[in-house]
Design a protein around this motif. Structure first.
Motif, PDB file in Angstrom:
ATOM      1  N   GLY A 256      34.137  48.460  53.403  1.00  0.00           N
ATOM      2  CA  GLY A 256      33.320  48.986  52.530  1.00  0.00           C
ATOM      3  C   GLY A 256      33.622  49.185  51.063  1.00  0.00           C
ATOM      4  N   ARG A 257      34.982  49.356  51.092  1.00  0.00           N
ATOM      5  CA  ARG A 257      35.483  49.761  49.738  1.00  0.00           C
ATOM      6  C   ARG A 257      35.238  48.526  48.636  1.00  0.00           C
ATOM      7  NH1 ARG A 257      37.092  54.794  47.302  1.00  0.00           N
ATOM      8  NH2 ARG A 257      38.101  54.233  45.472  1.00  0.00           N
ATOM      9  N   ILE A 258      35.122  47.483  49.233  1.00  0.00           N
ATOM     10  CA  ILE A 258      34.871  46.196  48.338  1.00  0.00           C
ATOM     11  C   ILE A 258      33.396  46.347  47.770  1.00  0.00           C
ATOM     12  CG2 ILE A 258      34.332  43.646  48.424  1.00  0.00           C
ATOM     13  CD1 ILE A 258      36.434  43.647  50.758  1.00  0.00           C
ATOM     14  N   PHE A 259      32.537  46.891  48.506  1.00  0.00           N
ATOM     15  CA  PHE A 259      31.212  47.103  47.971  1.00  0.00           C
ATOM     16  C   PHE A 259      30.814  47.977  47.113  1.00  0.00           C
ATOM     17  CE2 PHE A 259      30.564  45.604  52.692  1.00  0.00           C
ATOM     18  CZ  PHE A 259      30.868  44.255  52.348  1.00  0.00           C
ATOM     19  N   ARG A 260      31.768  49.119  47.312  1.00  0.00           N
ATOM     20  CA  ARG A 260      31.780  50.178  46.310  1.00  0.00           C
ATOM     21  C   ARG A 260      32.268  49.825  45.089  1.00  0.00           C
ATOM     22  NH1 ARG A 260      35.986  52.374  43.251  1.00  0.00           N
ATOM     23  NH2 ARG A 260      35.631  54.534  42.745  1.00  0.00           N
ATOM     24  N   ASN A 261      33.449  48.941  44.978  1.00  0.00           N
ATOM     25  CA  ASN A 261      34.091  48.409  44.028  1.00  0.00           C
ATOM     26  C   ASN A 261      32.942  47.508  43.134  1.00  0.00           C
ATOM     27  OD1 ASN A 261      36.178  49.841  44.395  1.00  0.00           O
ATOM     28  ND2 ASN A 261      37.461  48.114  45.135  1.00  0.00           N
ATOM     29  N   ASN A 262      32.536  46.664  43.915  1.00  0.00           N
ATOM     30  CA  ASN A 262      31.209  45.836  43.206  1.00  0.00           C
ATOM     31  C   ASN A 262      30.392  46.664  42.389  1.00  0.00           C
ATOM     32  OD1 ASN A 262      30.864  44.023  46.271  1.00  0.00           O
ATOM     33  ND2 ASN A 262      31.901  43.187  44.408  1.00  0.00           N
ATOM     34  N   ALA A 263      29.840  47.882  42.945  1.00  0.00           N
ATOM     35  CA  ALA A 263      28.902  48.632  42.164  1.00  0.00           C
ATOM     36  C   ALA A 263      29.608  49.313  40.815  1.00  0.00           C
ATOM     37  CB  ALA A 263      28.278  49.805  43.062  1.00  0.00           C
ATOM     38  N   VAL A 264      30.933  49.780  41.313  1.00  0.00           N
ATOM     39  CA  VAL A 264      31.647  50.483  40.108  1.00  0.00           C
ATOM     40  C   VAL A 264      31.953  49.633  39.029  1.00  0.00           C
ATOM     41  CG1 VAL A 264      33.820  51.846  39.505  1.00  0.00           C
ATOM     42  CG2 VAL A 264      32.446  52.360  41.433  1.00  0.00           C
ATOM     43  N   LEU A 265      32.213  48.456  39.287  1.00  0.00           N
ATOM     44  CA  LEU A 265      32.883  47.338  38.371  1.00  0.00           C
ATOM     45  C   LEU A 265      31.430  46.795  37.739  1.00  0.00           C
ATOM     46  CD1 LEU A 265      35.068  45.182  40.522  1.00  0.00           C
ATOM     47  CD2 LEU A 265      35.850  46.270  38.643  1.00  0.00           C
ATOM     48  N   SER A 266      30.589  46.716  38.217  1.00  0.00           N
ATOM     49  CA  SER A 266      29.204  46.529  37.438  1.00  0.00           C
ATOM     50  C   SER A 266      28.980  47.383  36.349  1.00  0.00           C
ATOM     51  CB  SER A 266      27.973  46.291  38.374  1.00  0.00           C
ATOM     52  OG  SER A 266      27.036  45.833  37.799  1.00  0.00           O
ATOM     53  N   ALA A 267      29.137  48.835  36.981  1.00  0.00           N
ATOM     54  CA  ALA A 267      28.736  49.971  35.715  1.00  0.00           C
ATOM     55  C   ALA A 267      29.737  49.896  34.774  1.00  0.00           C
ATOM     56  CB  ALA A 267      28.830  51.374  36.565  1.00  0.00           C
ATOM     57  N   GLU A 268      31.087  49.545  35.013  1.00  0.00           N
ATOM     58  CA  GLU A 268      31.948  49.404  33.757  1.00  0.00           C
ATOM     59  C   GLU A 268      31.846  48.246  32.948  1.00  0.00           C
ATOM     60  OE1 GLU A 268      35.887  49.669  35.581  1.00  0.00           O
ATOM     61  OE2 GLU A 268      35.413  51.748  36.189  1.00  0.00           O
ATOM     62  N   GLY A 269      30.653  47.263  33.209  1.00  0.00           N
ATOM     63  CA  GLY A 269      30.451  46.141  32.257  1.00  0.00           C
ATOM     64  C   GLY A 269      31.281  44.918  32.720  1.00  0.00           C
ATOM     65  N   ILE A 270      31.886  45.045  33.827  1.00  0.00           N
ATOM     66  CA  ILE A 270      32.788  43.753  34.022  1.00  0.00           C
ATOM     67  C   ILE A 270      32.124  42.930  34.686  1.00  0.00           C
ATOM     68  CG2 ILE A 270      34.902  43.106  35.406  1.00  0.00           C
ATOM     69  CD1 ILE A 270      36.125  45.985  35.095  1.00  0.00           C
TER      70      ILE A 270
END
Length: 558
Positions: free
Chosen positions: A165-179
């Motif tokens: 699940g951490r992978i999907f959490r990171n998907n969302a956070v990375l998107s918010a960071e503009g990566i």
């Protein structure tokens, strides 16, 4: 650097230690080639039979031709999951390379390994790749081809903060960071794994692939509905009806061509960094590391000479070279990229200490040991590197901090704490390289894994543990013998030797750098004669990492 003769006067007659390093390197190369085959010839043939490329073939097609690559985690899961037939490279390839001249992190499921299923180390490896991409602001390109969680190990894959699940959490956070994140489904993408590509900025899918939360068999069992794979989650359905995917492609080749075009349109990602200074070759040949280095107990080598095989000639400026000599601190350049270097000295060095009426006294520093004056020096140097916004390379070959009455009275704990504080609070990228041993608190002070290095690299044959095998085995044996004696067992010399051999073998296995690489404690095992090229690539990636925060240490020991 001062010039000295090579430790091997006759290049044709290698020293025993050089032979040991070469043997370890040869074994590393053999294992690396074997791991790159993934599930083997049958798995590769099966992938081709389905009209699909393998993970590594896809990556080769995606990345710019001739550009350097930097694969992370090749030895992940090495010698693990043997009861299930193993999981070479944890069933996923994570590599950094250029697409349209821009550094990207590519994460590609290897469907030749258990249909690309997620083992516990698969999750940890992908999360590590996401962390590197986040810190270096690398676009993430996911090549998805996975059957989902490896069910026999679901309890170690599913729930925790370093699990699936951490992978999907990171998907969302990375998107918010503009990566930028782009996913291409080129095979199976089922169950919870379906969220990974859909959480990306853009999503491609090839015909014949499947994207659904539950496959036809599970749908039939759960709700009694009979449906084909294509109706349930085929590329045409998602392109025409659900609207989930952005691009439907005929096959792998067309999908990768489209993916390259999408990356070309990402203007938020800068071109790969170029060296800010002219490149100069090192003073010594890169392959001379085999002549200089030794890990034979009782033998020494000069770390300054080892570094002469790595850094640009004329760029090495040793900091306080006559003080705190058990650590080498220097400003240097590697392939034109500036950096600071903190390295353990593996030879006997002189030390002068303040004295009374008789004046300063002299002593000698043991090889590979960190002394209080060296730790003080290193702390000051690390702070200067942060002030100058220069990344730091930590070169490990240490048995740890000096112990004993004189060292304790000299403030070794205070000095060590100062070094750890300065290193922990670095705002510049840190790169760790283990060439020999990395033991105990010495590992911590030299930016061990717990201290957020951007990359951790290691030579074949390197060791990492809380203490050396001989000391650890002796300690563990005494504990075992005491427990047996309390139970009334009689231990003769033959049994004592048998127990010591068993304990030593177990500890040797655990301090082997491949054991740590298998568990994600380092990113790359590297060929020693390619150390300069490896560090240059790491510094090139580090050059993209933003440095925004001011450098602070909080309360520091003085």
């Amino acid at each position: 650097m001062s010039s000295t003769k090579s430790s091997a006067q006759n290049r044709g007659a290698a020293s025993p230690s050089a032979t040991g390093l070469r043997a370890a390197t040869d074994e590393f190369r053999r294992l690396a080639e074997q791991i790159r085959l993934g599930g083997g010839a049958k798995g590769i043939e099966r992938q081709h039979r389905h009209g699909r490329l393998t993970a590594r073939e896809r990556i080769d097609l995606l990345l710019d031709r001739g550009a350097a690559t930097f694969e992370c985690g090749l030895f992940s899961a090495w010698n693990m999951y043997r009861e299930y037939g193993g999981a070479p490279a944890a069933g996923v390839v994570t590599t950094i390379g250029c697409v349209d001249g821009r550094m990207c992190m590519v994460i590609a499921n290897d469907a030749t390994v258990k249909a690309g299923a997620f083992f516990p180390m698969t999750c940890k490896k992908i999360i590590r790749a996401q962390m590197i991409a986040e810190r270096a602001r690398l676009p993430l390109l996911y090549l998805v081809d996975s059957a989902g969680v490896f069910l026999p190990l679901q309890e170690d894959v599913f729930p925790d903060t370093d699990d699936f699940g951490r992978i999907f959490r990171n998907n969302a956070v990375l998107s918010a960071e503009g990566i930028p994140q782009v996913a291409a489904i080129m095979g199976n993408c089922v169950a919870g794994g379906g969220y990974l590509p859909v959480l990306c900025d853009k999503l491609l899918m090839t015909e014949g692939s499947g994207l659904y939360l539950a496959g036809p068999a599970l749908v039939k069992a759960a709700i009694g509905q009979e449906v084909t794979s294509e109706e349930l989650g085929g590329a045409a359905m998602h392109a025409e009806i659900s609207g989930t995917i952005d691009y439907r492609e005929k096959d792998d080749a067309a999908c990768i061509e489209r993916l390259r075009g999408i990356v070309e349109g990402i203007r938020s990602a800068p071109p790969a960094a170029t060296a800010p200074f002219p490149v100069a070759p090192p003073r010594r040949k890169p392959d001379e590391v085999f002549d200089i280095f030794t890990n034979v107990p009782g033998q020494q080598y000069d770390m300054v000479e080892l570094l002469a095989c790595i850094v640009d000639d004329g760029s090495f400026h040793e900091y306080r070279g006559e003080f705190g000599r058990s650590l080498v601190c220097a400003d240097a350049r590697i392939d034109g990229f500036p950096c600071g270097i903190v390295a353990n000295q593996r030879r006997l060095t002189p030390r002068k200490m303040p004295g009374g009426k008789a004046g300063p006294s002299s002593a000698a520093n043991m090889p590979a040991v960190i002394y209080d004056d060296s730790a003080d020096k290193a702390a000051r140097f690390i702070m200067a590197c942060n002030q100058n916004r220069v990344p730091i390379v930590f070169v490990h070959d240490t048995t740890g901090f000096m112990v004993g009455r004189d060292s304790e009275q000299g403030g070794i704990i205070r000095a060590g704490a100062k070094m750890v504080n300065a290193m922990s609070n670095c705002v510049v990228p840190k790169i760790a390289l283990i060439v020999g041993g990395s033991y105990g608190a010495g590992n911590y002070a030299m930016c061990g894994r717990a201290f957020d290095p951007l990359f951790t690299l290691a030579w074949p044959g390197a060791k990492c543990s809380v203490m050396g095998a001989a000391q650890a085995a002796g300690t563990l044996l005494q504990i075992d013998l005491a427990a047996r004696e309390r139970k009334g067992e009689r231990i003769d010399e033959a049994m004592r030797k048998e127990l010591l051999d068993a304990v030593t073998a177990s500890y040797d296995e655990q301090q082997d750098v491949r054991y740590g690489a298998a568990r994600g404690w380092l990113d790359r095992i590297i060929d020693p004669e390619r150390t300069r090229a490896e560090l240059a690539m790491a510094l090139r990636i580090a050059a993209q990492a933003p440095i925004a925060e001011p450098f602070r240490t909080g309360v520091i020991q003085t």
